[in-house]
Design a protein around this motif. Structure first.
Motif, PDB file in Angstrom:
ATOM      1  N   THR A 239       2.746   3.084  -4.957  1.00 13.06           N
ATOM      2  CA  THR A 239       1.351   2.863  -5.353  1.00 13.06           C
ATOM      3  C   THR A 239       0.509   4.064  -4.944  1.00 13.06           C
ATOM      4  OG1 THR A 239       1.645   0.506  -5.089  1.00 13.06           O
ATOM      5  CG2 THR A 239      -0.622   1.308  -5.061  1.00 13.06           C
ATOM      6  N   MET A 405       4.613  -0.151 -13.895  1.00  8.83           N
ATOM      7  CA  MET A 405       3.457   0.058 -13.016  1.00  8.83           C
ATOM      8  C   MET A 405       2.224  -0.605 -13.635  1.00  8.83           C
ATOM      9  SD  MET A 405       4.128   3.825 -11.421  1.00  8.83           S
ATOM     10  CE  MET A 405       3.137   3.500  -9.974  1.00  8.83           C
ATOM     11  N   ALA A 444      -0.504   0.830  -9.480  1.00 10.63           N
ATOM     12  CA  ALA A 444       0.341   0.058  -8.564  1.00 10.63           C
ATOM     13  C   ALA A 444       1.812   0.195  -8.945  1.00 10.63           C
ATOM     14  CB  ALA A 444      -0.069  -1.413  -8.604  1.00 10.63           C
TER      15      ALA A 444
ATOM     16  N   ALA B 271      -2.377  -3.987  -4.087  1.00 13.71           N
ATOM     17  CA  ALA B 271      -1.401  -3.592  -5.101  1.00 13.71           C
ATOM     18  C   ALA B 271      -0.077  -3.207  -4.454  1.00 13.71           C
ATOM     19  CB  ALA B 271      -1.965  -2.403  -5.879  1.00 13.71           C
ATOM     20  N   GLY B 272       1.006  -3.449  -5.182  1.00 16.28           N
ATOM     21  CA  GLY B 272       2.309  -3.021  -4.711  1.00 16.28           C
ATOM     22  C   GLY B 272       3.342  -4.128  -4.788  1.00 16.28           C
ATOM     23  N   THR B 503       6.045  -6.380  -8.654  1.00 14.51           N
ATOM     24  CA  THR B 503       4.900  -5.485  -8.470  1.00 14.51           C
ATOM     25  C   THR B 503       3.602  -6.186  -8.871  1.00 14.51           C
ATOM     26  OG1 THR B 503       6.212  -3.510  -8.868  1.00 14.51           O
ATOM     27  CG2 THR B 503       3.844  -3.300  -9.182  1.00 14.51           C
ATOM     28  N   GLN B 509      -4.998  -0.403  -2.404  1.00 12.74           N
ATOM     29  CA  GLN B 509      -3.669  -0.079  -1.918  1.00 12.74           C
ATOM     30  C   GLN B 509      -3.398  -0.886  -0.661  1.00 12.74           C
ATOM     31  OE1 GLN B 509      -2.572   4.198  -2.213  1.00 12.74           O
ATOM     32  NE2 GLN B 509      -4.703   4.469  -2.785  1.00 12.74           N
TER      33      GLN B 509
END
Lengths: 446, 514
Positions: A239, A405, A444, B271-272, B503, B509
């Motif tokens: 990310t 993503m 992300a 996010a992630g 994801t 972040q």
């Protein structure tokens, strides 16, 4: 149920008859929309026809207003013998509805001022396209994909599609509009072998009003190959926050989240995060959006909108500030506003001066977004989130393809980060938009 | 315009924007009678066996493996409420026949809205242009197909006058407003349709069906301290009016209102990659996207699916069994017969972790040398059938929902999903979470909203590490699956289950850096 006389005259005669019958059945007002569409589709796979499809369809849509009550219904059956019962049914349905004081046909003064310019929506050579021509078009695109794709190719589906469309719309209070248009499309989707079980599928389909406006078929095939091979070894990266470039032909996927909230319906129904933003800034100085219905051969070009208002060129946003909402007749009455037009035609963002390649060279690290997956946009809050596919660059050099993503944000701050507009408007769409550079976006991944 | 080749699910009635395509439903129609489904097209349109034989002979006049005729007559209605009044009525009538000639995996297709002999013969001639050989013979007679009845409805379901439906919407409206003073707008809709079909095939089968379909939905806007949120819910399926009881209307209103109010406290998760727990029911969209489309056999016979080489292989943990089923009572994806004359049935896609079958139409079944699985579906007579899902679900496991959430540790919990999409060849998919919760230290905490979740189908299957014993089928209506420009109603089901890692999209972040 065929209707054999001259198409245009017959449509008008039928519309007049339906209006007369509908008023006899008790309606105060009504609107009749008649249309006929011919389509042909030819697809090739494994160097032989995969699908051959051809047909003509017709439709009659009748809207009825009776004592401020409203109903609409469509039928493919144009026989006067069955239309009589159909008309009675629609009138009965309208009578069943609750009274709605805002439901009327537009004031006829709003019908005035329609352009007489030739928008060139109808290719006069449409009927010259033979079955053989169509097969050759599909085969040519397929050949290019197979040859250029080489051993990596798993499957190619290439095709030609065309249609011819006629419509006539007439209301009981004086509006009459008719349009004829043609559309041609050629392209291919292809699947190639990647690492392991990954089989990227890319495509390139190009459409235009006139057949001769299509790019050379070889070019269409080559672009399908290029776009498919650009998906090889796509992987997600950690990310990160960086500038992104939205490729011209995909800009509408993100920008589209603005148009529902700009509509009178969303505003009146309190589902618009833009309701109190007219005259206010929601984007950077580069964020100007025009709605232009008069582009010759434009895929969104038109003479009148769904209410019968003349289509007009207008600025929806000027240098980041909202200039006009999309307000149709019904919601203008509910809101107590002047109507504008509830629908858009061709969307334009004034292009910049540099190519995407030149822009990438100047960016330290960026992702060029070439595809999307899933996602949605909330018209009430302005929040959006969408999956992205693309290419990572560092100091102007390609690093890797990315997949799996996601980008997210809120429209109220996202467009303020628009820092450059490229010089490449995508003309094969109603959304004739150039590539856009957006700064500081969280992408992300891992 | 021809659509690009994408696969999408759109939960129409619960779209974040409240957007709804108003189509199908029933008006009072004297001719659609659930009890006398046999010979409908003969009685109403004079379509007899002699004419069918003639059309099939024309379709096969230049050769071909087989041909079929698909007759359709459907009537649909939509009633809409806005600003407290049921003030919109829309309807649509669709009538026509689609004629298909098949040679190997090649398709010739013509259709017409005009059920006169001349016009239908012309459509058959279009279909026949695919071949350039000598004529193939059709069977001389057609045996009626015996099927189950997975949507028994009141014989009069289509004859209910429209004004008897108005109170349903008025009740939804009143209920929504009564549940909270923070509700400022309510819109509601009632959609219903009756589709009558007849399929006649050159191999001697004749099948008829009458398919009800509809739903009621509400969408509300709530306002608190100048901030607005919206949410909606729907219930429906292949049902008649008797389904829409006070209890059903209450559930639609209550879920809409509660969901909207909950969003005022919602945050966007970081996010992630994180563990994701799918709540029961509507989260089955994930199965639909991550495995269902990839298992449609047309993609596999063309070798374009990521699952092309996985048949018979282990793709998931042994507790994972995934089914695509046309026989669930009254669900949106249930079918007595598919659109090329194969009876509705249940197909096991993954059994105890092993990939066992694709979803077949007649063309792919012949290609693989197996029986069709009843997945040949089409939007309408203007389209030829292709392999499509019906109701897709995963069986429950042994754990409880609490165990699953606890096992996740820190991640997110998905409660409601509005749409999804998959890329078949890569297996990458996305689905949009309109409602959910954070999971922190094994417990549900803050609500979350408006997050797209991404993953890869085969990887996600491997990563399902736990399932609860609470399988729930999605009972909503208005859910449409799109493929190659054709929309068909589907449903799905899911027990609470844990996916080790997916994801999550977001603007933040991990670690709080914006």
């Amino acid at each position: 149920m065929s209707y054999n006389k001259d198409q245009q005259l017959s449509f008008r005669e039928l519309a007049d008859w339906v209006i007369g019958q509908t008023k006899k059945a008790g309606a105060n007002d009504c609107k009749v929309s008649l249309s006929k569409r011919r389509i042909v589709e030819i697809n090739y796979r494994d160097r032989k026809p995969d699908v051959i499809k051809e047909a003509t369809t017709q439709n009659l849509y009748l809207e009825v207003l009776i004592n401020k009550r409203y109903a609409g219904q469509s039928t493919p059956d144009f026989r006067q013998s069955t239309l009589a019962g159909f008309i009675n049914d629609v009138v009965s349905n309208a009578k069943m509805m609750e009274e709605d004081p805002f439901r009327t046909l537009p004031d006829p003064k709003y019908y005035e001022g329609r352009s007489t310019a030739d928008l060139q929506l109808n290719d006069p050579d449409y009927s010259k396209l033979t079955p053989e021509n169509r097969h050759i078009m599909a085969k040519t695109v397929e050949d290019v994909c197979l040859q250029k794709g080489g051993k990596k190719v798993i499957s190619v589906e290439a095709g030609e599609y065309d249609e011819s469309y006629d419509e006539l719309i007439k209301t009981s209070n004086g509006f009459e509009g008719s349009a004829q248009s043609t559309y041609f499309q050629a392209g291919a989707s292809m699947t190639i072998q990647d690492e392991g079980d990954r089989r990227p599928e890319g495509y390139n389909y190009i459409g235009s009003r006139y057949k001769n406006d299509l790019p050379p078929l070889e070019e269409i095939g080559n672009e399908a190959v290029r776009r498919t091979f650009d998906l090889m070894q796509g992987k997600k990266i950690p990310t990160t926050k960086l500038p992104i470039i939205l490729e011209n032909q995909g800009v509408a996927r993100v920008l589209g989240g603005l148009f529902d909230p700009l509509s009178g319906g969303s505003i009146q129904q309190k589902r618009s995060f833009l309701a109190d933003k007219k005259g206010k800034k929601i984007g950077s100085k580069l964020f100007t959006i025009q709605d232009d219905p008069y582009i010759p051969r434009g895929l969104g070009s038109k003479y009148y909108d769904g209410d019968g208002f003349p289509a007009i060129k207008r600025d929806l946003l000027i240098e980041g500030t909202i200039n006009e909402f999309l307000v149709d007749w019904y919601y203008s009455r509910k809101l107590g506003w002047e109507p504008t037009s509830g629908s858009i035609s061709n969307l334009i963002i004034p292009p910049g001066t540099r190519s995407v390649d030149a822009i990438i060279k100047d960016l330290d690290r960026c992702i060029f977004i070439t595809g999307y997956i899933g996602g949605n946009s909330n018209s009430t809050t302005g929040d959006f989130s969408v999956g992205v596919i693309g290419k990572l660059y560092e100091k102007g050099k390609f690093v890797q393809n990315i997949a799996e993503m996601n980008i997210a944000g809120n429209h109220l701050n996202f467009w303020n980060k628009l820092v450059e507009v490229a010089n490449d408007p995508w003309i094969y769409s109603q959304a004739r938009l150039p590539s856009l550079v957006i700064d500081d976006v969280v992408v992300a991944g891992i | 315009m021809k659509s690009i080749p994408r696969r999408k699910f759109i939960q129409g009635a619960a779209l974040a924007g409240g957007a709804l395509i108003a189509l199908p439903v029933l008006k009072a129609c004297k001719f659609l009678d659930a009890q006398s489904s046999g010979n409908y097209f003969l009685k109403e349109f004079g379509i007899d066996e002699t004419l069918c034989r003639k059309l099939l002979a024309k379709a096969l006049s230049k050769g071909g493996d087989f041909a079929d005729l698909y007759f359709e007559y459907s009537v649909s209605n939509y009633l809409g409420l806005e600003d407290g009044k049921v003030n919109q009525s829309y309807g649509d009538i669709s009538l026509g026949v689609g004629i298909r000639t098949v040679k190997g995996d090649q398709i010739g297709y013509g259709f017409t809205q005009d059920l006169t002999e001349n016009s239908m013969m012309s459509a058959a001639a279009t279909a026949s242009t695919l071949c350039e050989a000598s004529a193939t013979k059709a069977e001389a007679s057609f045996i009626p197909l015996k099927t189950g009845n997975y949507y028994p409805v009141d014989p009069d379901f289509n004859g209910i006058p429209g004004n008897s439906k108005l109170p349903l919407l008025q009740t939804v409206n009143e209920k929504c407003f009564s549940l909270s003073p923070e509700i400022v707008k309510v819109s509601a809709g009632f959609s219903s349709s009756a589709k009558r079909i007849m399929i006649v095939t050159s191999d001697g089968t004749k099948a008829e069906d009458l398919m009800p379909y509809g739903y009621v939905y509400s969408s509300v806007v709530a306002e608190r301290n100048g901030k607005r949120e919206q949410a909606g819910w729907s219930l429906g399926g292949r049902r008649d009016l008797s389904y829409y009881t006070d209890q059903v209307i209450n559930e639609v209103a209550t879920k809409s209102v509660n969901s909207a109010l909950k969003l005022f406290d919602a945050i966007q998760p970081p996010a992630g990659e994180v563990p994701v727990v799918l709540g029961p029911g509507v989260t089955g969209v994930l199965l639909h996207e991550a495995i269902g489309h990839g298992m449609e056999a047309d993609f596999n016979r063309k070798k374009t699916s990521t699952y092309t080489t996985m048949l018979g292989k282990k793709v998931a943990e042994p507790f994972v069994t995934i089914i695509d089923d046309g026989t669930n009572l009254n669900l949106s994806g249930s079918i007595n017969v598919d659109d090329e004359g194969t009876p509705g049935q249940k197909t096991i896609l993954v059994e105890n972790g092993i990939l066992t079958s694709y979803l077949h139409d007649k063309i792919s079944a012949k290609h693989y040398g197996v029986k069709p699985t009843g997945n040949g579906r089409r939007q309408d007579f203007q389209n030829y059938p292709i392999p499509r899902m019906r109701n897709t679900y995963m069986l429950g496991g042994n754990a409880t929902a609490d165990d699953v959430i606890k096992q996740a540790g820190n991640g997110i919990y998905v409660e409601n999903v509005s749409n999804g999409e998959v890329k078949i060849g890569e297996g990458d998919f996305a689905f949009y979470v309109s409602q959910g919760r954070m999971i922190e230290n094994g417990k549900l905490t803050a609500p979350i909203k408006d997050v797209n979740i991404m993953g890869n189908g085969p990887k996600m299957l491997e990563n399902i590490t736990m399932a609860a014993n609470d399988l729930e089928m999605f009972q909503g209506g208005g859910g449409q699956c799109g493929k190659n420009g054709q929309g068909v109603p589907v449903s799905f089901g899911m027990p609470t289950c844990l996916v080790k890692s997916l994801t999550v999209g977001g603007t933040q972040q991990k670690g709080g850096q914006k």
